[in-house]
Design an enzyme around this catalytic site. Structure first.
Site, PDB file in Angstrom:
ATOM      1  N   LYS A  13       0.843  -1.219   0.000  1.00 32.66           N
ATOM      2  CA  LYS A  13       0.000   0.000   0.000  1.00 32.66           C
ATOM      3  C   LYS A  13       0.864   1.249   0.000  1.00 32.66           C
ATOM      4  CE  LYS A  13       1.024   1.216   4.438  1.00 32.66           C
ATOM      5  NZ  LYS A  13       1.798   2.421   4.780  1.00 32.66           N
ATOM      6  N   ASP A 140      -1.566  -2.236  10.020  1.00 28.31           N
ATOM      7  CA  ASP A 140      -1.777  -2.201   8.565  1.00 28.31           C
ATOM      8  C   ASP A 140      -2.317  -3.517   7.997  1.00 28.31           C
ATOM      9  OD1 ASP A 140      -0.839   0.399   8.335  1.00 28.31           O
ATOM     10  OD2 ASP A 140       1.228  -0.222   7.937  1.00 28.31           O
TER      11      ASP A 140
HETATM   12  O1  C5P Z   1       0.968  -2.157  14.418  1.00 32.82           O
HETATM   13  P1  C5P Z   1       2.363  -2.279  13.907  1.00 32.82           P
HETATM   14  O2  C5P Z   1       3.118  -3.402  14.563  1.00 32.82           O
HETATM   15  O3  C5P Z   1       2.461  -2.306  12.414  1.00 32.82           O
HETATM   16  O4  C5P Z   1       3.104  -0.939  14.354  1.00 32.82           O
HETATM   17  C1  C5P Z   1       4.502  -0.849  14.402  1.00 32.82           C
HETATM   18  C2  C5P Z   1       4.896   0.314  15.282  1.00 32.82           C
HETATM   19  O5  C5P Z   1       4.572   1.546  14.635  1.00 32.82           O
HETATM   20  C3  C5P Z   1       4.200   0.384  16.622  1.00 32.82           C
HETATM   21  O6  C5P Z   1       4.876  -0.387  17.601  1.00 32.82           O
HETATM   22  C4  C5P Z   1       4.285   1.868  16.948  1.00 32.82           C
HETATM   23  O7  C5P Z   1       5.575   2.196  17.430  1.00 32.82           O
HETATM   24  C5  C5P Z   1       4.154   2.515  15.573  1.00 32.82           C
HETATM   25  N1  C5P Z   1       2.755   2.908  15.293  1.00 32.82           N
HETATM   26  C6  C5P Z   1       2.225   3.983  15.965  1.00 32.82           C
HETATM   27  N2  C5P Z   1       0.945   4.387  15.711  1.00 32.82           N
HETATM   28  C7  C5P Z   1       0.197   3.735  14.789  1.00 32.82           C
HETATM   29  C8  C5P Z   1       0.726   2.636  14.078  1.00 32.82           C
HETATM   30  C9  C5P Z   1       2.022   2.244  14.364  1.00 32.82           C
HETATM   31  O8  C5P Z   1       2.907   4.610  16.796  1.00 32.82           O
HETATM   32  N3  C5P Z   1      -1.052   4.138  14.572  1.00 32.82           N
END
Ligand code: C5P
Length: 306
Positions: A13, A140
């Site tokens: 994406k 995501d």
């Molecule tokens: O959810 P995911 O593991 O993909 O997110 C990776 C990192 O990105 C999270 O641990 C966080 O540090 C950051 N993140 C965030 N706010 C979001 C999505 C991701 O701070 N909405």
């Protein structure tokens, strides 16, 4: 079920717009984003096995773990746990989306694995149920299941479809080295003045441009709050944005937490010209022309019995 294998593909994406609010107590930042799935894919071939196992192939494999910390492995384990099934799977992941590139390639692996294992194991979950498991795996992952164009709020995992007509042509400027999403969010945190961040929202003009299939009207609304943080951590990205600014690109932004840059072109011919300029600059590892929107995770071939 022996001998059957299931082949699922899920797209990477870009974020057409990404507005970020201050982090909550869970460390996540509230987002308002518009995702578009584009024609770069992760492929997952799932074959029955006694335990969960994984192999990664393709061009973007450096630094990708092949143990239980891999998001595809975690997706299979989560589905087995949630459905109470005692089954294994061998996952062959072929990467087409850059790793740690701000394009959610790992999330696409997880989404493809959820769908592939659901079909392989006959667990028969609905798309909604798969979506709930997806959200547990990462912010995501739900979008990689649904694909197309969607607005994401919350962590980016609460989706509503965007009314989007037409096909958009993007030039992706890929970097040699990925960037860590938490590091970029952390840099953004450090750049905020106290009380400076506002409630993240999406401009109505952007949604109207998507509905009208109007790339030129969309271009001024390309926006990424994380871009200054990504550019600060990787100054070449600023130089590359300047180079793209001198081409026929309608606009350009860092995608997600970067370092991939997405430049919007009016048509495939312009996209080829922009890609040539990016390549000639020597500032990107590669320039790839893609289109969007494309569908989310789906079965590529009929289920095979060997
Ligand atoms: O959810 P995911 O593991 O993909 O997110 C990776 C990192 O990105 C999270 O641990 C966080 O540090 C950051 N993140 C965030 N706010 C979001 C999505 C991701 O701070 N909405």
């Amino acid at each position: 079920m022996t001998g059957r294998s299931v082949h699922v593909r899920a797209p990477g994406k870009i974020n057409i717009a990404l507005h970020v609010g201050p982090a909550g107590e869970d460390g996540y930042h509230p987002l308002a984003t518009v995702f578009q799935a584009v024609s770069l894919y992760e492929e997952v071939l799932a074959t029955p096995a006694s335990e969960i196992g994984l192999r990664v192939r393709g061009r973007h494999t450096e630094g990708v773990p092949t143990d239980e910390s891999n998001l595809a492995w975690r997706a299979a384990a989560l589905l087995a746990e949630a459905t109470g099934i005692d089954a294994g799977v061998h996952l062959e992941v072929t990467k087409g989306v850059p790793t740690a590139g701000g394009m959610a390639g790992g999330s696409a692996d997880a989404a493809a694995t959820l769908l592939a294992c659901d079909l392989l194991w006959g667990t028969g979950l609905s798309r909604d149920e798969l979506g709930h498991l997806a959200a547990e795996l990462g912010a995501d992952v739900p979008f990689a299941l649904t694909g197309s164009t969607a607005v994401g709020v919350g962590r980016g995992d609460l989706l509503s479809p965007a009314l989007c007509r037409g096909t958009y042509w993007w030039v992706l400027a890929l970097s040699e080295e990925g960037m860590s999403t938490p590091t970029v969010f952390g840099e953004w945190d450090g750049m905020q003045r106290v009380g400076g961040a506002r409630e993240p929202t999406i401009a109505p003009e952007l949604m109207q441009a998507l509905l009208a299939a109007d790339a030129a009207a969309l271009a001024p609304h390309l926006h990424n709050d994380l871009q200054p943080a990504a550019v600060r951590l990787r100054p070449e990205l600023g130089e590359l944005l300047d180079v793209i600014g001198h081409t026929c690109a309608l606009g350009a932004i860092v995608s997600g937490s970067g370092p991939t840059i997405a430049a919007l072109a009016d048509n495939p011919g312009d996209a080829a010209d922009i890609a040539a300029a990016v390549t000639a600059s020597g500032l990107a590892a590669e320039a790839v022309v893609v289109s969007g929107p494309v569908p989310g995770a789906r079965l590529v071939e009929p289920i095979r019995s060997d």
